[in-house]
Design a protein around this motif. Structure first.
Motif, PDB file in Angstrom:
ATOM      1  N   GLU A 221       0.600  -0.895   0.085  1.00 21.71           N
ATOM      2  CA  GLU A 221       0.000   0.133   0.110  1.00 21.71           C
ATOM      3  C   GLU A 221       0.639   0.931  -0.359  1.00 21.71           C
ATOM      4  O   GLU A 221       1.609   1.540   0.415  1.00 21.71           O
ATOM      5  N   GLY A 222       0.620   2.353  -0.935  1.00 22.20           N
ATOM      6  CA  GLY A 222       1.024   3.354  -0.815  1.00 22.20           C
ATOM      7  C   GLY A 222       0.478   4.163  -0.072  1.00 22.20           C
ATOM      8  O   GLY A 222      -0.285   3.990   0.812  1.00 22.20           O
ATOM      9  N   ALA A 223       1.580   5.549  -0.248  1.00 21.91           N
ATOM     10  CA  ALA A 223       0.904   6.699   0.762  1.00 21.91           C
ATOM     11  C   ALA A 223       0.918   8.013  -0.183  1.00 21.91           C
ATOM     12  O   ALA A 223       1.383   7.967  -0.868  1.00 21.91           O
ATOM     13  N   GLN A 224       0.190   8.915   0.741  1.00 23.52           N
ATOM     14  CA  GLN A 224      -0.102  10.284  -0.195  1.00 23.52           C
ATOM     15  C   GLN A 224      -0.625   9.389  -1.451  1.00 23.52           C
ATOM     16  O   GLN A 224      -0.786   8.320  -2.028  1.00 23.52           O
ATOM     17  N   GLY A 225      -0.256  10.639  -2.743  1.00 25.98           N
ATOM     18  CA  GLY A 225      -1.340  10.562  -4.462  1.00 25.98           C
ATOM     19  C   GLY A 225       0.314  10.699  -4.799  1.00 25.98           C
ATOM     20  O   GLY A 225       1.876  11.561  -4.463  1.00 25.98           O
ATOM     21  N   ALA A 226      -0.058  10.420  -6.583  1.00 28.11           N
ATOM     22  CA  ALA A 226       1.291  10.467  -6.830  1.00 28.11           C
ATOM     23  C   ALA A 226       2.108  12.163  -7.440  1.00 28.11           C
ATOM     24  O   ALA A 226       3.092  12.393  -7.653  1.00 28.11           O
ATOM     25  N   LEU A 227       0.680  13.367  -7.452  1.00 29.82           N
ATOM     26  CA  LEU A 227       0.581  14.877  -7.006  1.00 29.82           C
ATOM     27  C   LEU A 227       1.762  15.083  -6.913  1.00 29.82           C
ATOM     28  O   LEU A 227       2.248  16.099  -6.490  1.00 29.82           O
ATOM     29  N   LEU A 228       2.357  14.026  -5.372  1.00 36.28           N
ATOM     30  CA  LEU A 228       2.729  15.392  -3.957  1.00 36.28           C
ATOM     31  C   LEU A 228       3.959  14.324  -4.250  1.00 36.28           C
ATOM     32  O   LEU A 228       5.055  14.087  -3.303  1.00 36.28           O
ATOM     33  N   ASP A 229       4.367  13.457  -4.872  1.00 37.37           N
ATOM     34  CA  ASP A 229       5.760  12.834  -5.586  1.00 37.37           C
ATOM     35  C   ASP A 229       6.965  13.787  -5.350  1.00 37.37           C
ATOM     36  O   ASP A 229       6.579  14.505  -6.504  1.00 37.37           O
ATOM     37  N   LEU A 230       7.921  13.402  -4.940  1.00 40.32           N
ATOM     38  CA  LEU A 230       8.931  14.300  -5.227  1.00 40.32           C
ATOM     39  C   LEU A 230       9.514  14.509  -6.810  1.00 40.32           C
ATOM     40  O   LEU A 230      10.125  15.759  -6.718  1.00 40.32           O
ATOM     41  N   ILE A 232       7.083  13.254  -9.742  1.00 37.77           N
ATOM     42  CA  ILE A 232       6.569  13.892 -10.797  1.00 37.77           C
ATOM     43  C   ILE A 232       5.693  14.747 -10.757  1.00 37.77           C
ATOM     44  O   ILE A 232       4.764  15.200 -10.894  1.00 37.77           O
ATOM     45  N   GLY A 233       5.232  14.581  -9.024  1.00 39.29           N
ATOM     46  CA  GLY A 233       4.601  15.885  -8.738  1.00 39.29           C
ATOM     47  C   GLY A 233       4.427  17.358  -8.570  1.00 39.29           C
ATOM     48  O   GLY A 233       5.372  17.331  -9.659  1.00 39.29           O
ATOM     49  N   THR A 234       3.901  18.230  -7.824  1.00 35.18           N
ATOM     50  CA  THR A 234       3.922  19.272  -8.344  1.00 35.18           C
ATOM     51  C   THR A 234       5.033  19.541  -7.052  1.00 35.18           C
ATOM     52  O   THR A 234       5.002  20.669  -6.450  1.00 35.18           O
ATOM     53  N   TYR A 235       6.313  19.670  -7.507  1.00 29.63           N
ATOM     54  CA  TYR A 235       6.870  19.917  -7.118  1.00 29.63           C
ATOM     55  C   TYR A 235       7.130  21.815  -6.923  1.00 29.63           C
ATOM     56  O   TYR A 235       6.415  22.161  -8.098  1.00 29.63           O
ATOM     57  N   GLU A 236       7.227  22.575  -5.778  1.00 32.86           N
ATOM     58  CA  GLU A 236       8.311  21.720  -4.863  1.00 32.86           C
ATOM     59  C   GLU A 236       6.323  21.859  -3.375  1.00 32.86           C
ATOM     60  O   GLU A 236       7.160  20.942  -2.554  1.00 32.86           O
ATOM     61  N   PHE A 237       5.653  21.823  -4.104  1.00 34.27           N
ATOM     62  CA  PHE A 237       4.397  21.763  -3.234  1.00 34.27           C
ATOM     63  C   PHE A 237       4.415  19.608  -3.308  1.00 34.27           C
ATOM     64  O   PHE A 237       3.747  19.336  -3.384  1.00 34.27           O
ATOM     65  N   THR A 273      -9.130  16.283  -4.329  1.00 31.27           N
ATOM     66  CA  THR A 273      -8.817  17.517  -3.000  1.00 31.27           C
ATOM     67  C   THR A 273      -7.367  17.601  -2.925  1.00 31.27           C
ATOM     68  O   THR A 273      -6.411  16.822  -3.270  1.00 31.27           O
ATOM     69  N   ARG A 274      -6.773  18.488  -1.359  1.00 29.00           N
ATOM     70  CA  ARG A 274      -5.253  18.909  -1.370  1.00 29.00           C
ATOM     71  C   ARG A 274      -5.833  18.822  -0.500  1.00 29.00           C
ATOM     72  O   ARG A 274      -6.350  19.447  -0.142  1.00 29.00           O
ATOM     73  N   VAL A 275      -4.277  18.361   0.351  1.00 29.90           N
ATOM     74  CA  VAL A 275      -4.121  18.944   1.975  1.00 29.90           C
ATOM     75  C   VAL A 275      -2.450  20.611   1.830  1.00 29.90           C
ATOM     76  O   VAL A 275      -1.864  19.668   0.873  1.00 29.90           O
ATOM     77  N   GLY A 276      -2.204  21.007   2.345  1.00 29.06           N
ATOM     78  CA  GLY A 276      -1.184  21.553   2.054  1.00 29.06           C
ATOM     79  C   GLY A 276      -1.524  22.571   1.027  1.00 29.06           C
ATOM     80  O   GLY A 276      -2.305  22.655   0.477  1.00 29.06           O
ATOM     81  N   ASN A 277      -0.712  23.128   1.024  1.00 27.43           N
ATOM     82  CA  ASN A 277       0.298  24.451  -0.318  1.00 27.43           C
ATOM     83  C   ASN A 277       0.017  23.692  -1.310  1.00 27.43           C
ATOM     84  O   ASN A 277       0.771  22.844  -2.147  1.00 27.43           O
ATOM     85  N   GLY A 278       0.054  24.646  -2.781  1.00 25.20           N
ATOM     86  CA  GLY A 278       0.891  24.596  -3.863  1.00 25.20           C
ATOM     87  C   GLY A 278      -0.310  24.690  -4.766  1.00 25.20           C
ATOM     88  O   GLY A 278      -1.371  24.531  -4.248  1.00 25.20           O
ATOM     89  N   PRO A 279      -0.599  24.387  -6.258  1.00 28.75           N
ATOM     90  CA  PRO A 279      -1.251  24.793  -7.393  1.00 28.75           C
ATOM     91  C   PRO A 279      -2.440  23.511  -7.090  1.00 28.75           C
ATOM     92  O   PRO A 279      -1.667  22.523  -7.276  1.00 28.75           O
ATOM     93  N   MET A 280      -3.756  23.501  -7.510  1.00 26.25           N
ATOM     94  CA  MET A 280      -4.542  22.754  -7.917  1.00 26.25           C
ATOM     95  C   MET A 280      -5.540  23.999  -8.588  1.00 26.25           C
ATOM     96  O   MET A 280      -5.998  24.033  -8.370  1.00 26.25           O
ATOM     97  N   PRO A 362       2.500  20.978 -16.780  1.00 23.88           N
ATOM     98  CA  PRO A 362       3.361  21.793 -17.554  1.00 23.88           C
ATOM     99  C   PRO A 362       4.026  21.479 -15.939  1.00 23.88           C
ATOM    100  O   PRO A 362       2.924  21.129 -14.853  1.00 23.88           O
ATOM    101  N   ALA A 363       5.779  21.501 -16.126  1.00 24.41           N
ATOM    102  CA  ALA A 363       6.546  21.245 -14.747  1.00 24.41           C
ATOM    103  C   ALA A 363       6.765  22.370 -14.160  1.00 24.41           C
ATOM    104  O   ALA A 363       7.035  22.351 -12.946  1.00 24.41           O
ATOM    105  N   SER A 364       6.136  23.678 -14.651  1.00 25.54           N
ATOM    106  CA  SER A 364       6.643  24.782 -13.670  1.00 25.54           C
ATOM    107  C   SER A 364       5.629  25.038 -12.617  1.00 25.54           C
ATOM    108  O   SER A 364       3.834  24.845 -13.007  1.00 25.54           O
TER     109      SER A 364
END
Ligand code: IMP
Length: 432
Positions: A221-230, A232-237, A273-280, A362-364
């Motif tokens: 079982e994974g934790a968190q989600g792919a968009l929080l991955d270091l 491929i996720g929405t870096y730096e968030f 849904t998303r918790v924490g900061n960063g684009p959504m 987008p990566a940015s």
């Protein structure tokens, strides 16, 4: 038999615990392979409601072996509290919960640094869970971590602390202007945790490999989600887990090879849904967003921090992106029932960024922050779906919505959940 990985396809909180709880019935081992007690799974069953942060969701089946793998960061007091809570509520843990001797240990300076660093970042704060998990992974990579094998071995633990405490105190005092920690206090407290955890410690990769060799099913079982991955996720968030919570991280985090993974199941919520900061991009700051947060039987608040989750429409661009990055072979859709009362439902099918229309992420982070969603609208179904158990019994509009998501993911759906209880699910295909 090969391993099955269950990952989150969005920003976490998709309901992985619920899906693992269902699949665990047919598995021999259920294992966590990444992250730490920043993750939170809520499982509801006949014993009540449990918020698990480190113990795998398979623990509720008395015949399952549960493993916390080498890729996880362990917070000893939190893990011990979780074990005590489970035992006091009648769940047997001893002899079937095993913690990897190679897992890293979250130390008191990690939690301190997490919180101090968020303050220091000011407007650039990540909105972390404040548990210290990020700094613990930083130390793992910096080769300044403590592993479970060290924690339970008094001589090796003292030797490590004699190097680490002055080193970390210099960081706390000089960088964060905060008093350092006393070696003896840390040693005494953590040595006691080590003693209590020792009966659970094992070389868990051997356990998992032996089970696979014997033809058993292993659920990872994974934790968190792919968009929080270091990566491929929405870096730096993002979160700092190494290995990542992506399916590819499962092999590393549990100590097997990638060829031993046969199924990758991605879990998606019927909205975002998303918790924490960063684009959504699809976030809704209006009454519909509030309705998504509060309207379901289990309102959208973080299982770990209790923070309100940011809510919005299903983002098919992000979903397809994460489905591909994980090489999904199956998917599950959760919380369809939360949409039951909405007059119309939207799905983001592309982003408009400046003058461009983009069909992938987008990566940015600046581009993602200013991305305007291009929506396709679906009619609502205004029907209670919580007691539906067969796909063909869903209202036609709900069927179309589910089919659309399956096409967007380009992955067959094996399950649609319509409520928090174990049986509130529509099974489309058996994957075990
Ligand atoms: P950290 O993992 O505590 O460093 O937090 C980094 C980011 O990941 C923040 O936006 C957190 O809100 C988010 N995050 C961490 N764990 C979870 C989780 O289990 N579910 C959802 N978001 C999470």
């Amino acid at each position: 038999m090969s391993a099955i990985v269950v990952i989150g396809g969005q920003w976490g909180d998709e309901g992985k615990g619920r899906v693992v709880d269902l699949l665990a019935e047919k598995a021999h081992i259920v294992a966590r392979y990444s992250a730490g007690n920043n993750a939170g799974h809520t499982v509801i069953n006949e014993l009540g409601e449990f918020a698990l942060h480190l113990v795998p969701a398979g623990i509720f089946y008395p015949d399952k072996v549960c493993v916390i793998g080498n890729g996880v960061v362990i917070d000893p007091p939190d893990l011990l509290k979780e074990i005590e809570d489970l035992e006091s509520r009648g769940v047997s843990v001893r002899g079937r919960l095993f913690v990897s001797d190679r897992a890293h240990v979250l130390m008191p300076w990690h939690r301190l640094i997490d919180q101090l660093d968020e303050k220091l970042r000011g407007k650039g704060a990540i909105g972390t869970t404040g548990r210290g998990v990020g700094p613990a992974f930083v130390d793992k990579v910096a080769r300044a971590g403590v592993r479970v094998a060290d924690l339970i071995e008094p001589e090796s633990f003292l030797q490590l602390l004699s190097f680490l405490i002055p080193y970390k105190n210099a960081v706390l005092e000089k960088l964060y202007d905060t008093p350092g920690l006393a070696l003896e206090d840390v040693r005494a407290e953590y040595a006691e945790y080590g003693e209590r955890l020792a009966p659970f410690v094992a070389d868990t990769s051997v356990l998992v490999q032996d089970a696979l060799a014997a033809g058993e099913t292993v659920l990872l079982e994974g934790a968190q989600g792919a968009l929080l991955d270091l990566d491929i996720g929405t870096y730096e968030f993002v979160t700092s887990s190494v290995p990542s919570s992506l399916a590819a991280g499962a092999a590393i985090g549990i100590g097997i090879g990638p060829t031993q993974i046969g199924t990758v199941l991605g879990v998606y919520k019927a909205y975002n849904t998303r918790v924490g900061n960063g684009p959504m991009p699809t976030e809704l700051l209006d009454a519909t967003g509030d309705m998504l947060r509060e309207g379901g039987p289990r309102p959208e608040y973080g299982a770990t921090t209790g923070r309100p989750r940011r809510c919005g429409w299903f983002d098919a661009v992000a979903a397809r992106y994460s489905a591909r990055a994980n090489g999904l072979t199956a998917a599950a859709l959760t919380r369809l029932d939360v949409l039951d009362r909405l007059p119309a439902i939207k799905v983001c099918t592309a982003y408009r960024v400046g003058g461009r229309v983009m069909a992938t992420m987008p990566a940015s982070s600046l581009d993602l922050a200013r991305a305007e969603p291009v929506y396709q609208e679906f009619p609502g179904w205004n029907t209670d779906t919580s007691s539906v158990r067969r796909f063909e019994d869903l209202p036609a509009a709900a069927q179309s919505y589910v089919r659309y998501i399956q096409e967007a993911l380009a992955t067959p759906l094996c399950l649609v959940s319509v409520g928090p209880e174990r049986e509130q699910a529509i099974r489309l295909k058996h994957i075990i």
